[in-house]
Enzyme design. Structure first.
Site, PDB file in Angstrom:
ATOM      1  N   SER A  68      -0.298  45.299  38.606  1.00 13.49           N
ATOM      2  CA  SER A  68      -1.682  44.830  38.752  1.00 13.49           C
ATOM      3  C   SER A  68      -2.014  44.748  40.225  1.00 13.49           C
ATOM      4  CB  SER A  68      -1.853  43.450  38.112  1.00 13.49           C
ATOM      5  OG  SER A  68      -3.036  42.843  38.625  1.00 13.49           O
ATOM      6  N   GLY A 123     -15.688  35.986  29.004  1.00 15.71           N
ATOM      7  CA  GLY A 123     -16.285  36.430  27.740  1.00 15.71           C
ATOM      8  C   GLY A 123     -16.844  37.842  27.835  1.00 15.71           C
ATOM      9  N   LEU A 124     -16.398  38.610  28.815  1.00 12.68           N
ATOM     10  CA  LEU A 124     -16.901  39.982  28.984  1.00 12.68           C
ATOM     11  C   LEU A 124     -15.827  41.011  28.613  1.00 12.68           C
ATOM     12  CD1 LEU A 124     -18.873  39.557  32.347  1.00 12.68           C
ATOM     13  CD2 LEU A 124     -19.765  39.475  30.009  1.00 12.68           C
ATOM     14  N   SER A 125     -14.808  40.579  27.891  1.00 13.14           N
ATOM     15  CA  SER A 125     -13.768  41.483  27.377  1.00 13.14           C
ATOM     16  C   SER A 125     -12.900  42.106  28.458  1.00 13.14           C
ATOM     17  CB  SER A 125     -14.382  42.620  26.558  1.00 13.14           C
ATOM     18  OG  SER A 125     -14.875  42.130  25.379  1.00 13.14           O
ATOM     19  N   ASP A 171     -14.672  43.862  20.623  1.00 16.57           N
ATOM     20  CA  ASP A 171     -14.470  44.172  22.042  1.00 16.57           C
ATOM     21  C   ASP A 171     -13.861  45.558  22.240  1.00 16.57           C
ATOM     22  OD1 ASP A 171     -15.247  41.562  22.149  1.00 16.57           O
ATOM     23  OD2 ASP A 171     -13.289  40.778  22.727  1.00 16.57           O
TER      24      ASP A 171
HETATM   25  C1  GLA Z   1     -14.271  37.526  21.120  1.00 19.39           C
HETATM   26  C2  GLA Z   1     -13.434  38.346  20.161  1.00 19.39           C
HETATM   27  C3  GLA Z   1     -14.294  39.243  19.303  1.00 19.39           C
HETATM   28  C4  GLA Z   1     -15.435  38.471  18.657  1.00 19.39           C
HETATM   29  C5  GLA Z   1     -16.144  37.588  19.685  1.00 19.39           C
HETATM   30  C6  GLA Z   1     -17.161  36.692  19.045  1.00 19.39           C
HETATM   31  O1  GLA Z   1     -14.885  38.353  22.054  1.00 19.39           O
HETATM   32  O2  GLA Z   1     -12.520  39.134  20.879  1.00 19.39           O
HETATM   33  O3  GLA Z   1     -13.514  39.878  18.343  1.00 19.39           O
HETATM   34  O4  GLA Z   1     -14.987  37.723  17.556  1.00 19.39           O
HETATM   35  O5  GLA Z   1     -15.239  36.793  20.401  1.00 19.39           O
HETATM   36  O6  GLA Z   1     -18.213  37.426  18.551  1.00 19.39           O
END
Ligand code: GLA
Length: 380
Positions: A68, A123-125, A171
């Site tokens: 990383s 929360g942006l994956s 995601d």
């Molecule tokens: C996270 C999870 C997803 C989904 C969202 C909520 O991002 O990884 O699979 O459940 O929360 O919508």
């Protein structure tokens, strides 16, 4: 900003060779459809122009060299040592190697050096971006023939079974399958998809993403608890998943637990909102989606109970400052909000939220505007 020269230089330092390629996968925002994916429901995300990039190379042995750039960390392991439940940043990469092998694909050693500008824990994956970039790299390096949706599923197995977060497919599907200037409508049961144009700039709008800087985590119990309650409710109702609720009032009348009633109401109404948003995005001006964003937020706040004070203040302030619609995006308990604004307004609204945070004694948020970007692929 990603520094791809530094990424390649690091690859050379670690391996003494040139990378065999560079692969990327983006983070995402979810326009609407929260906590519907694991209920076999509908989602409508789009990819960000923030991404994980991997400089990769195939090895002749069974060693995995995982690096990383941001963390300045280097991990050496081997195929034989892969073990689900291993913690650490590198488990997102190692988990993909494991998931590919579990699915029967012949993958051996690799050098994978990564960098990412997807904000962590917002929360942006950020995790799906790493997983999907790893899948993209290994598919090419090992000449695998895996269809895009199956790549997303492999990345999800890495997240669920290796990292241990019980998430849905949202995601990884978004990170793999999205298209520039489009949202991705996904039916999480049939896995049918449709790319929906989101001509925000053309129609005179902007999408603000504001990171409240309240960190969230999926490995936490709350996500799993929500999921378990939904599954218990479906079992009580005698249906495979909450997606199958046809008459909400009749379903709620069969339940007596107040918490369960609220959770079911969120999932069922959220699915309806995604379907409406999908229809409106295809036929109407995007401003018509705005009330659905507001309703989605209220439902997450009051029924699913996954918002927190910073997130609610951000959404309320965005609305008061003139956003057309706003909601939390992602798994919840912190992270980001999105707000649909008229073109040229997003920055002022971001500043209004920062001022409100300051007044409330919250830490400073970070904000930016986004346009839908492409899903995973090869950079060079
Ligand atoms: C996270 C999870 C997803 C989904 C969202 C909520 O991002 O990884 O699979 O459940 O929360 O919508």
């Amino acid at each position: 900003m990603l520094d791809l020269d530094a990424l390649q230089a690091r690859y050379r330092t670690v391996t003494g060779e040139e990378p065999q390629g560079l692969w990327f996968a983006p983070g995402r925002v979810n326009l609407i459809g929260e906590h519907t994916d694991y209920n076999d429901g509908f989602v409508l995300p789009f990819a960000l122009d923030k991404k994980a990039v991997i400089a990769g190379g195939r090895r002749d042995d069974d060693q995995l060299v995982l690096v990383s750039l941001e963390l300045d960390d280097e991990v050496h392991t081997s195929i034989g040592e892969l073990s689900p439940g291993t913690e650490g940043w590198f488990s997102y990469l190692a988990g993909v190697v494991w998931a590919l092998r579990e699915a029967g694909h012949s993958v051996g050693g690799a050098n994978l050096v990564m960098t990412s500008d997807v904000p962590l824990g917002a929360g942006l994956s950020s995790s799906a971006a790493i997983e999907c970039a790893t899948v993209a790299a290994l598919v090419d390096l090992y000449g695998l023939d895996i269809a895009p949706m199956d790549r997303a599923k492999i990345a999800r197995v890495a997240e669920n079974a290796y990292v241990g977060a019980p998430t849905g497919l949202l995601d990884q599907a978004a990170s793999t399958l999205c298209k520039a200037d489009h949202g991705l409508f996904l039916d999480c049961r049939t896995l049918e998809t449709e790319h929906v144009p989101l001509p925000m700039a053309e129609q005179g709008y902007e999408m603000l993403v504001l990171d409240t800087k309240t960190p969230h985590s999926h490995v936490d119990g709350e996500y799993g608890t929500r999921r378990a309650t939904c599954e218990a409710a479906a079992a009580k109702l005698g249906i495979p998943a909450l997606r199958d609720v046809e008459d909400l009032d009749a379903a709620l009348a069969q339940l007596d637990d107040e918490t369960m009633i609220k959770r079911v109401r969120h999932v069922v109404t959220e699915n309806e909102r995604v379907l409406k948003a999908f229809e409106l995005a295809r036929t109407a001006d995007l401003a018509e989606l705005a009330p659905l964003l507001d309703e989605s937020h209220a439902s997450m706040r009051d029924d699913y109970e996954i918002t927190v004070p910073t997130v609610d203040l951000a959404v309320d302030t965005a609305k008061a400052a003139g956003a057309l619609g706003a909601r939390m995006t992602g798994g919840g308990f912190g992270g980001c909000i999105i707000a649909l604004t008229k073109a040229g307004e997003a920055d002022r609204i971001g500043q209004a939220i920062a001022d409100a945070f300051d007044e409330a004694g919250f830490g400073a948020p970070v904000w930016f505007t986004v346009t839908p970007a492409p899903g995973a692929g090869r950079l060079s």
